[in-house]
Structures are given as structure tokens and as C-alpha cells.
Motif scaffolding. Structure first.
Motif, short mmCIF file in Angstrom:
data_model
loop_
_atom_site.label_atom_id
_atom_site.label_comp_id
_atom_site.label_asym_id
_atom_site.label_seq_id
_atom_site.Cartn_x
_atom_site.Cartn_y
_atom_site.Cartn_z
N UNK A 105 35.14 -47.97 31.34
CA UNK A 105 34.78 -47.75 33.04
C UNK A 105 34.31 -46.35 33.24
N UNK A 106 33.50 -46.35 34.37
CA UNK A 106 32.78 -45.04 34.59
C UNK A 106 32.97 -44.63 36.04
N UNK A 108 31.47 -41.30 38.33
CA UNK A 108 30.90 -40.23 38.04
C UNK A 108 30.68 -39.74 36.61
N UNK A 109 31.26 -38.81 36.20
CA UNK A 109 31.30 -38.27 34.82
C UNK A 109 32.22 -38.43 34.03
N UNK A 110 33.14 -39.17 34.72
CA UNK A 110 34.64 -39.99 33.97
C UNK A 110 34.36 -41.01 33.30
N UNK A 111 34.72 -41.39 32.27
CA UNK A 111 34.60 -42.47 31.32
C UNK A 111 35.92 -42.65 30.65
N UNK A 112 36.28 -44.06 30.80
CA UNK A 112 37.48 -44.26 30.05
C UNK A 112 37.69 -45.82 29.68
N UNK A 113 38.48 -46.27 28.67
CA UNK A 113 38.74 -47.65 28.42
C UNK A 113 39.75 -48.32 29.16
N UNK A 114 39.90 -49.39 29.43
CA UNK A 114 40.99 -49.83 30.33
C UNK A 114 41.10 -51.23 29.97
N UNK A 115 42.45 -51.72 29.98
CA UNK A 115 42.94 -53.37 29.70
C UNK A 115 43.10 -53.75 30.94
N UNK A 167 31.90 -48.22 37.63
CA UNK A 167 30.82 -49.11 36.81
C UNK A 167 31.46 -49.51 35.81
N UNK A 168 31.16 -50.66 35.33
CA UNK A 168 31.84 -51.57 34.16
C UNK A 168 30.81 -51.81 33.18
N UNK A 169 31.09 -51.03 31.96
CA UNK A 169 29.90 -51.10 30.92
C UNK A 169 28.60 -50.66 30.96
N UNK A 170 28.56 -49.75 31.94
CA UNK A 170 27.27 -49.24 32.31
C UNK A 170 26.46 -50.04 33.12
N UNK A 171 26.76 -51.42 33.62
CA UNK A 171 25.78 -52.17 34.32
C UNK A 171 26.39 -52.91 35.43
N UNK A 172 27.67 -53.40 35.57
CA UNK A 172 28.27 -53.77 36.72
C UNK A 172 29.32 -53.14 37.59
N UNK A 631 25.74 -40.77 17.86
CA UNK A 631 24.54 -41.72 17.60
C UNK A 631 24.93 -42.92 18.43
N UNK A 632 26.19 -43.45 18.58
CA UNK A 632 26.46 -44.50 19.34
C UNK A 632 25.84 -44.31 20.78
N UNK A 633 26.22 -43.21 21.29
CA UNK A 633 25.86 -42.65 22.60
C UNK A 633 24.15 -42.50 22.97
N UNK A 634 23.71 -42.34 21.83
CA UNK A 634 22.23 -42.18 21.92
C UNK A 634 21.48 -43.52 22.46
N UNK A 635 22.24 -44.52 21.98
CA UNK A 635 21.67 -46.17 22.23
C UNK A 635 22.39 -46.52 23.51
N UNK A 636 23.57 -45.98 23.59
CA UNK A 636 24.35 -46.51 25.14
C UNK A 636 24.99 -45.35 25.66
N UNK A 637 24.38 -44.65 26.65
CA UNK A 637 25.06 -43.28 26.93
C UNK A 637 26.36 -43.57 27.81
N UNK A 638 26.50 -44.76 28.28
CA UNK A 638 27.95 -45.05 29.02
C UNK A 638 29.05 -45.61 28.12
N UNK A 639 28.77 -46.02 26.76
CA UNK A 639 29.66 -46.36 25.88
C UNK A 639 30.72 -45.29 25.47
N UNK A 640 32.00 -45.72 25.53
CA UNK A 640 33.07 -44.84 24.99
C UNK A 640 33.46 -45.34 23.81
#
Length: 786
Positions: A105-106, A108-115, A167-172, A631-640
Motif C-alpha cells: 500500500x502506498x 504519498x511517500x509512505x509505503x507499507x504492507x497490509x493484510x 495505491x495498491x501494488x503501484x497500479x490500482x 535492486x528489487x526497487x530498481x525494477x519496481x519502485x513501489x515494491x516494499x
């Protein structure tokens, strides 16, 4: 009169500080165990009671026959829920179906995982979620969401977030429809942070709502009339069997009142579960309270001769027996009250530690009036019961004989106290045997071969389409930078077998619809990443084009299929023949206490979106993980980048057994301590009775060693009698308990030899102090009154 009783009671308690300390200590330890156990037990029984429909909510469970064995689980298909909602509205209302989700979940600049999950139907209404702000009815409009109070705080810093987007997973993007109160700890849905509309899930998974074989969902509903249950189960089973034939399905409706404590199933029927541990700790606390009460009785009667003259004087001045009994009961109740206050303090001090062991939050409800009511009632009952025998015993003294110091103890009373010590040691030895076997079973399971190397192995909990699409490039960069040894993209992690499927056939398999096996889809790097142990054959390789129709099986599958060599049979599925190219040692992908599922590993069968990484052992872990995340964030900047070490996740499966081991060890230690206090009381009593006999024996030439043997022998016999009572009972009950585990120890004679010898040593150490003291006493002192 009450004032006089209290004064007398306090005077007697002060007069014998050692006796009083031991007495109150034993009671307080017993009360502490009972108090902690009661808090834990009440916590277990409180699960899900926060839901208004607690008595009427049922979960739809599915029982399938897998290779001639029945297995019951929570997973059901969407078409079943749709049939219930449309055709059985009179029998079951408010049908809801959910998935399990973990997302990035994102805001603004705040990103986190949620269940959270997607929910179909009326989840919010069925489970009575409490509103904080906005509309918390189950979302139905596309791209809407309801979130928990804590998630709103984490994302926005306040609850005023209705109408804002996430924003969910950088796209929804999802618009917040409402905020609900956090679900309490003692609930099945504790930790739920958001609910999404089920229509969005169906949009992303077209056609899944027509597939009876896709049992990936949990279904719930409300049943007002329990008499409808058996008929509804039968009707739904018949419908299911017409749509899915290979597992011989059966439907079971499981009430919410049993979700937590009765969560185990065997042969399609409920077979208990957590309730066995509730009853176990309830009985342990009762037994330890019994030990403490026996200890109290023995200590009081052991000191009775010291009070003979006091009782004689009281009787001679007109105090009747009823008044004496009342006075002794007041004294007893006062001691019990002091013990309970100390126990409350001890429990308060150790509860943070107990909470760590039990992975829960227990606290003494000082603000609840019922706590004081039940505590007062318990003090009075235990005080009266524990003090009644000593009161009757002491008040029965003849005043003339008591004043002359010629009070004698009947043989029956003496044997009764011996019997109580036998009971004490029987309970303590039983707990010793049980604890030993629990620890042994835990170690045995922990030492079970897992079939892979879990050291420095991590499971990446979340990925994305961008990561999976560019996985080979990402893997190569991580290897080239010496951050990792290798990585693999699979359908699931090595320690998670989440999918089994039917329709497998091979030469000699007579099953009409085919057999069921576990299914993994892996890549060529998986074997090197997890460090499999090959028993026969080889790994998948890009050098072999035919590996697209190859399969690797585990030992359990080879045994199940009757595979003796790699050329003997082929495995077929969906009309495709797969050549067996390798057999691996069984990998432990399910509960470590269960049997291994026959499992097949394919290159191309299921979607691959799980990443397993073996770290470079020579690098600093913290720096390595930061570099991998970059390295992971290079391919997906929104990924935690969220991960867990495989060995730590595996260790979580032992949490319940660790809790049982810790608590039974603590309680057993306290039971032994209380039993030793009781034995000390009886030794004190008997040596006091026999001090003149010992003096005469010394005058006649008996040595200290012979006197020590004389006094110790009978107590060893008492211990042996306790052992003979406890051993067969412990064997029968622990054998029944161990039968719950497929992978289990066998009970050997060494267990009983060890615990029996330990009990004898404890008895000798306890008895020897008083025995040696009596043997070394100058006979002139003990015989001077003669």
C-alpha cells in the motif's frame, strides 16, 4: 468472638514463622498457578465472542478423500457460495466469501504492507464490524475499500481519511469508503486491515466463479435454526458431488463457537484441537491447588502437638469444640487470604513473561467486580476445605491428656497423612513423566530431516509483475554482485505446500479418477537454491529441451507410486505424460508433526510468483538485505521488499509445543516444590512423634547411619507407591496424546526409570535434613522429661 479468633490466629501465625512461611508459600504458589491458568483458559473461551451473531455464524468446511484418507479444510469454491446464496436463503443467510491477500500500500511517500481480503456478500454485517467513520458495509462498488482504524493511523496519521485514495501494488487506486474499529486480539479475524469488493477480484480472475475445483476461498453464513444443519450439509454435499467427483466431497458446517478450540478434524469429523490444552492446564492447576491444600493440611497437623496444651487450656475454661473449629477455620482462611494476596502479586509480576511464552495478552482484571467476587468465594471455599480436617483433628484432643502432654495420634490419622503424601508424589511424578515426554517429542520433531538447507535461506513475501517479468535479470545482478548464492522463482516456497490436485495416473494405478498429489512449479535454479538432496536422477536443466514434460518426485511419491527406478513408470496428468527424471529426499513443506504428502515438481504447471533466495554467507546480513532491497526497487519502485528467514518461519510451527513445554515445565517444578514442602511437613511430624524412640535407640547403641536409614526407608516406600500409581496412568494418557501426531516418539521404559530415580533422589534430599537432624540430637535432651 470473631475478634478473639483473629487475634488468636495472628498470634499463632507469628509464633511459628517457619511453619507459617512454608504454609503460605505453598498455598501462594498453588494460587499463582491457578490464577495464571484461569486467565489463559478464560482467554481461550473468549475467542470471537465480540461478534453479535456468535451463536449463529457457521463456516462451510470441505472434506475430501485424498488417497483413501479424509482431510477437512476451510477452502471452498465460489460456485458453492453462490448456490447457497440463491437456493438456500431460508436455511442460511448473509452468505459471505473471502480470499486472503497481502498487498503493498502506498499513500504519498509512505509505503507499507497490509493484510486483508476481497469479500463477497455481507461480511461487515455478518461479523458486526464497528464503524469509526463513513460507511463500513461490505464494499461492492469497484475500486472502493474499507480499512481498519490502525491502518488509517499508519497511512494518514488520523481517522479522518474517508474519501482519500490508496495505491495498491503501484497500479490500482482504491477510494476509502469507511473506517472500522480494530478487531480484538481474541478473534479469528484479528489483524484484518482492509476489505476490497469481490467484483474487483472476479474482474482480474475471469471464469473462476464457475470452477468448482478452485477451492481457494472461505465461506461463512448465519443459521438461525440449528435443526437445519444436518439437512443442509446433506443437500450441499449432493450438489458438490455432481460438480466435483475426484475427491468424494462432503460439506461440514462448523459453528463459530468451535472455531478456536475445536479446530482439528479426523476422518471428516471434529476431533478436538486447542481444547485439549485448555483441559490439560485446567487439570494441572486443579492438581497443584490440591497439592497445596494437602501441604497445608500436613503442615498444620504436623505442628499439632505443639498446640496440645493451648487446646487443653481453652477447653478447660469452657471453650466448646464448635468454637475451637470456628477459630481454626478463621486461622486457615486468614492464611489462605494472605497466600492469595501474595499469589496475585506474583502473578502480576510474571504475567509479562507468561505473555511472551503464550504469545497472547493476559492481565488480571482489577477493574472487574467479578474478579473480587470470585476471588473471595475461592478464598472462603479453599480456606474452609483446607482447614476443616486440621480443625476437626486439633479440636478432638482430650483436655486432660493435652495438658499432661500425652496427646496421641491415631494410626488412622497417620495413615491418612501418608496417603496424602502418596497422592502428592503420584501427581508430581505424573507431571514429571508428561513433561519429559513433551520435551522429548518436541526435540524429536525439531530434529526431523527437512530435506533442504534452511540456513541463510529467505522467502520474499511479496513480489510484483515487474519483478517476476524481469526475474532472470534481477537474479543475475544479485549473483554477480556476490549478494546471493542463487535465487529461484516458483509457485510457492519450499516450506509451503499450498496446493494438492487430483487426476494423477501412472502404470498400475487403479484409481478411476486418478490420485491426488502435492504440486509445485519450480525453475532450474530451485534445487541449487534450497540445496535439495537427490536420491536418484538429476535436476531440471536448460540443456534438456524435453524437461518441459519432465517431473521430479519426492520419496513419499515414489513409495506411493511404487517407483523403483527412473525408467519404471511415467506420471500422467491432463493427458500429458511426464518422465520422472529425479527422486529427492522428502522436503518438509507442511506441519512438522504430519506425514509427508506425495509431491510432484514441474517446470511449467502453475503460475510462478514466489521468490526464494540463498544469501551469500560471507557477507554482512543487514548490509546485504539493504542492497538486495535496492535492486528489487530498481525494477519496481513501489515494491516494499518484505522477507522472512525460512528457518525462523519453520520455528513458528513449534510455538504451541514450545508453550506447552514451558508451562508444563514451570508447573511441574512448582508441583515438586509443593510436594517437597508436604513431605517435609510429614517428616517433621513423624520425627517429632518418634524423638523419644530415636533417643532410646541411640542410648542402646544405634548409629547415626542406621537411624538415618530407619527414617528414610519408609518415605522411599511412599515415593515408590506414588510412582506405581502415576506410571501406568501417565503411560495411558501420554500414549493417547502422542497418537495425535503421525511423526512421534515411542514411550520407552527409560522414561519411567529416569523419572522414578529422580523422584527417589528428591525424596532423599527432602527427608535427609530432618532425619540427620533427629539422628544427631543428643538423647539426653529428648529423654530428660522421663
Amino acid at each position: 468472638m470473631i475478634k478473639l479468633f483473629l487475634k488468636t490466629a495472628l498470634r499463632n501465625l507469628k509464633r511459628n514463622p517457619l511453619h507459617t512461611t512454608i504454609n503460605i508459600l505453598g498455598l501462594s504458589l498453588g494460587f499463582t498457578v491457578a490464577l495464571v491458568s484461569t486467565l489463559w483458559i478464560l482467554k481461550q473461551f473468549s475467542f470471537n465472542r465480540n461478534h453479535e451473531n456468535y451463536d449463529n455464524i457457521y463456516q462451510v468446511m470441505l472434506t475430501g478423500t485424498f488417497n483413501n484418507e479424509k482431510s477437512t479444510g476451510h477452502s471452498t469454491p465460489i460456485p458453492l457460495a453462490k448456490v447457497i446464496a440463491s437456493d438456500f436463503t431460508n436455511e442460511m443467510q448473509h452468505i459471505t466469501l473471502i480470499t486472503n491477500e497481502s498487498n503493498n500500500l502506498k499513500v504519498g511517500n509512505k509505503k507499507l504492507n497490509a493484510e486483508g481480503f476481497y469479500a463477497m456478500g455481507e461480511f461487515s454485517e455478518l461479523f458486526s464490524l464497528k464503524p469509526i467513520q463513513g460507511d463500513i458495509s461490505t464494499p461492492t462498488a469497484a475500486s472502493t475499500i474499507i480499512i481498519s482504524e490502525s491502518l488509517a493511523q499508519r497511512l494518514f496519521g488520523s481517522n479522518n481519511s474517508v474519501g482519500k485514495t490508496i495505491l495498491f501494488n503501484g497500479k490500482e487506486q482504491y477510494s476509502i469508503q469507511g473506517i472500522f474499529e480494530d478487531i480484538p486480539e481474541n478473534s479469528t479475524f484479528q489483524g484484518l486491515e482492509y476489505i476490497l469488493p469481490f467484483g474487483d477480484y472476479l474482474h482480474k480472475n475471469e471464469g473462476i466463479d464457475q470452477k468448482w475445483s478452485h477451492c481457494y476461498f472461505r465461506t461463512f453464513g448465519k443459521i438461525e435454526n440449528p435443526q437445519n444443519i444436518s439437512g443442509l450439509e446433506r443437500k450441499l454435499t449432493n450438489i458438490f458431488r455432481t460438480n466435483l467427483t475426484d475427491i468424494n466431497p462432503e460439506i461440514l458446517l462448523h459453528p463459530m463457537s468451535k472455531w478456536h478450540l475445536y479446530d482439528a478434524f479426523k476422518n471428516g469429523k471434529n476431533a478436538g484441537g486447542q481444547i485439549q490444552y485448555v483441559w490439560m492446564f485446567a487439570w494441572i492447576s486443579i492438581f497443584i491447588l490440591l497439592l497445596a491444600s494437602i501441604n497445608f493440611i500436613n503442615l498444620n497437623t504436623a505442628r499439632s502437638l505443639k498446640r496440645g496444651k493451648e487446646i487443653g487450656v481453652l477447653k478447660s475454661v469452657g471453650v466448646n469444640r464448635r468454637q475451637l473449629i470456628a477459630g481454626f477455620l478463621v486461622e486457615s482462611t486468614l492464611a489462605v487470604c494472605c497466600a492469595f494476596l501474595i499469589a496475585t502479586l506474583l502473578a502480576t509480576l510474571i504475567l509479562p513473561w507468561i505473555n511472551t511464552i503464550t504469545h497472547t495478552t493476559l492481565h488480571i482484571p482489577f477493574a472487574d467486580f467479578r474478579f473480587y467476587s470470585y476471588s473471595l468465594l475461592g478464598i472462603l471455599v479453599i480456606g474452609l476445605l483446607a482447614g476443616l480436617y486440621p480443625a476437626l483433628f486439633l479440636s478432638s484432643f482430650n483436655p486432660v491428656l493435652a495438658l499432661k502432654g500425652k496427646v496421641s495420634i491415631s494410626k488412622g490419622s497417620f495413615n491418612a497423612r501418608k496417603g496424602m503424601v502418596v497422592l502428592q508424589f503420584a501427581i508430581s511424578i505424573f507431571l514429571m513423566i508428561a513433561t519429559y515426554l513433551v520435551i522429548k517429542q518436541l526435540r524429536y520433531t525439531k530434529d526431523r530431516p527437512i530435506g533442504y538447507n534452511s540456513s541463510n535461506l529467505i522467502n520474499v513475501n511479496n513480489s510484483s509483475e515487474l519483478i517476476t517479468k524481469n526475474f532472470e535479470v534481477l537474479r543475475k545482478q544479485l549473483v554477480d554482485q556476490r549478494l546471493i548464492q542463487d535465487a529461484s522463482l516458483t509457485s510457492n516456497f519450499v516450506n509451503h505446500l499450498s496446493l494438492t490436485g487430483g487426476g494423477f495416473n501412472w502404470q498400475g494405478n487403479e484409481t478411476k479418477e486418478g490420485s491426488i498429489m502435492g504440486i509445485f512449479t519450480i525453475d532450474e535454479n530451485f534445487s541449487k537454491t534450497v540445496q535439495w538432496n537427490f536420491l536418484k536422477g538429476r535436476n531440471f536443466s536448460k540443456d534438456f529441451k524435453t524437461d518441459s514434460t519432465a517431473v521430479i518426485i519426492n520419496e513419499a511419491a515414489a513409495k506411493f507410486m511404487g517407483v523403483t527406478d527412473l525408467t519404471s513408470k511415467q506420471l500422467s496428468k491432463r493427458g500429458i505424460n511426464y518422465t520422472i527424471i529425479g527422486i529427492i529426499q522428502n522436503t518438509l513443506s507442511e506441519s512438522p508433526f504430519s506425514a509427508i504428502t506425495p509431491t510432484a515438481y514441474f517446470l511449467d504447471f502453475l503460475p510462478k510468483n514466489k521468490i526464494t533466495i540463498r544469501l551469500n554467507e560471507q557477507q554482512d546480513i543487514s548490509q546485504t538485505m539493504k542492497a538486495i532491497a535496492q535492486q528489487f526497487n530498481r525494477f519496481d519502485p513501489d515494491l516494499i521488499f518484505d522477507y522472512i528467514f525460512t528457518d525462523k518461519e519453520y520455528a513458528k510451527q513449534f510455538e504451541q509445543m514450545e508453550m506447552i513445554k514451558s508451562l508444563t515445565s514451570i508447573f511441574t517444578g512448582l508441583a515438586i516444590l509443593i510436594s517437597c514442602l508436604g513431605l517435609y511437613a510429614l517428616v517433621s511430624f513423624l520425627t517429632e512423634q518418634r524423638e523419644k524412640e530415636i533417643g532410646i535407640r541411640k542410648v542402646l547403641g544405634a548409629s547415626e547411619l542406621s537411624l538415618w536409614k530407619l527414617l528414610c526407608t519408609e518415605y522411599l516406600w511412599l515415593t515408590l507407591m506414588g510412582f506405581l500409581v502415576a506410571a501406568p496412568l501417565a503411560y495411558l494418557l501420554m500414549e493417547t496424546w502422542l497418537d495425535n501426531y503421525v511423526y512421534r516418539i515411542s514411550i520407552s521404559w527409560a522414561v519411567f526409570a529416569f523419572t522414578g530415580l529422580t523422584a527417589l533422589v528428591i525424596t532423599l534430599l527432602t527427608v535427609s535434613y530432618q532425619a540427620i537432624k533427629a539422628a544427631l540430637t543428643n538423647p539426653v535432651i529428648t529423654l530428660r522429661n522421663e
